[in-house]
Design an enzyme around this catalytic site. Structure first.
Site, PDB file in Angstrom:
ATOM      1  N   PHE A   1       7.431 -42.286   1.372  1.00 51.73           N
ATOM      2  CA  PHE A   1       7.234 -41.888  -0.025  1.00 51.73           C
ATOM      3  C   PHE A   1       7.398 -40.374  -0.136  1.00 51.73           C
ATOM      4  CE2 PHE A   1       5.130 -45.887   0.589  1.00 51.73           C
ATOM      5  CZ  PHE A   1       5.377 -46.587  -0.587  1.00 51.73           C
TER       6      PHE A   1
ATOM      7  N   VAL B   1       3.615 -41.209   3.806  1.00 50.76           N
ATOM      8  CA  VAL B   1       3.687 -40.368   2.603  1.00 50.76           C
ATOM      9  C   VAL B   1       3.916 -38.931   3.050  1.00 50.76           C
ATOM     10  CG1 VAL B   1       2.475 -39.682   0.501  1.00 50.76           C
ATOM     11  CG2 VAL B   1       1.992 -41.905   1.539  1.00 50.76           C
ATOM     12  N   CYS B   2       4.895 -38.270   2.461  1.00 54.85           N
ATOM     13  CA  CYS B   2       5.170 -36.881   2.838  1.00 54.85           C
ATOM     14  C   CYS B   2       3.945 -36.021   2.551  1.00 54.85           C
ATOM     15  CB  CYS B   2       6.368 -36.340   2.065  1.00 54.85           C
ATOM     16  SG  CYS B   2       6.608 -34.562   2.345  1.00 54.85           S
ATOM     17  N   ILE B   3       3.437 -35.391   3.585  1.00 54.62           N
ATOM     18  CA  ILE B   3       2.166 -34.676   3.434  1.00 54.62           C
ATOM     19  C   ILE B   3       2.303 -33.457   2.522  1.00 54.62           C
ATOM     20  CG2 ILE B   3       2.482 -33.376   5.593  1.00 54.62           C
ATOM     21  CD1 ILE B   3      -0.593 -33.606   5.953  1.00 54.62           C
TER      22      ILE B   3
ATOM     23  N   ALA C   1       2.540 -34.682  -1.025  1.00 54.61           N
ATOM     24  CA  ALA C   1       1.280 -35.308  -1.423  1.00 54.61           C
ATOM     25  C   ALA C   1       0.226 -34.255  -1.753  1.00 54.61           C
ATOM     26  CB  ALA C   1       0.777 -36.238  -0.320  1.00 54.61           C
TER      27      ALA C   1
END
Lengths: 116, 152
Positions: free
Chosen positions: B61, B99-101, B104
């Protein structure tokens, strides 16, 4: 597994341009030798920072890092340049200008594509 | 939802059909819940892959897609909560939801560890989702037969 990044996003107002270049650098760091095709509004990413208000955080620094990451395959679509009245010499990077009719054959040279 | 004519059943779980020509996929989701039909397409495509016996290495994501990892969403009763659908799919098929940190954190989607690190009031990363670096996208794209991206 070579990946062609097709960058269509304007550098203004959105994070998309920065985020797409981040992906490109990471792919390069993983030795997947990505190429980049700048097309539509994406060609504006290649304008030198002097064309921008100073309040913008410009992506120029990321573009300068492309060479350090061994990303040398930079393509710009001719018709997109013309649409903005630009020449290849106006751009901040050394690029290969490619005619729209050649884009399809460029795509066949790559295994994967990400369009931003 | 304009143009989205085919509404598949989102909740049934069919047993995986034996599939000799199975491929490995990496899915990139770059659209959020505000682009419902695109985000729904990403989910339906992934689910169908799994039901047909293909392997999905990881769903990644990125960009607007990180909003799907927020567990603090309440949908109107007649609308689909894609977050819970992804969670269920992840449980049913042991599917990794990365999820791309960086994206995010900017979107206000944090897990407990990041909430502690930045001294935030709380965390909201939905269960089954994990915060990972962009390297996880690169690694999965190197490994897979097919890379499919939704949104943007």
């Amino acid at each position: 597994m070579a990946c062609l990044m097709t960058l269509r996003s304007t550098p203004y107002g959105l994070q998309a341009a920065k985020e797409s270049l981040d992906v490109t650098l990471v792919l390069a760091a993983f030795e997947q030798s990505p190429g980049i095709l700048f097309i539509d509004d994406g060609v504006l990413q290649l304008l030198p920072p002097s064309h921008l208000p100073s309040s913008y955080k410009h992506i120029g620094k990321i573009l300068c890092a492309l060479e350090m990451y061994d990303i040398h395959q930079l393509w710009v679509e001719q018709q997109s340049l013309e649409q903005f009245g630009l020449l290849a010499t106006d751009l901040s990077q050394t690029v290969t200008v490619i005619d729209r009719s050649k884009v399809a054959s460029l795509y066949t040279q790559y295994d994967q594509h990400l369009v931003f | 939802m304009a143009g989205f004519l085919y509404m598949p059943n989102l909740t049934t779980v069919k047993p995986s059909a034996p599939n000799t020509g199975s491929l490995t996929y990496t899915i990139v989701v770059r659209c959020g819940a505000d682009q419902q039909s695109q985000a729904l397409s990403a989910f339906c495509f992934t689910k169908e892959l799994l039901l047909q016996g293909h392997q999905v290495i990881r769903v990644f994501f990125y960009q607007q897609g990180v909003y799907l990892a927020s567990g603090l969403k309440v949908m109107p009763q007649d609308e689909t909560n894609l977050t819970t659908l992804w969670q269920q799919l992840s449980i049913d098929h042991d599917l990794e939801l990365g999820v791309c940190i960086a994206a995010a954190l900017q979107a206000g989607v944090v897990d407990q560890q990041e909430a502690n690190r930045y001294e935030l009031r709380g965390d909201n990363l939905a269960a089954r989702f994990t915060l990972v670096g962009l390297g996880q996208l690169a690694a999965a794209s190197a490994e897979c037969d097919r890379l499919v991206s939704f949104g943007g």
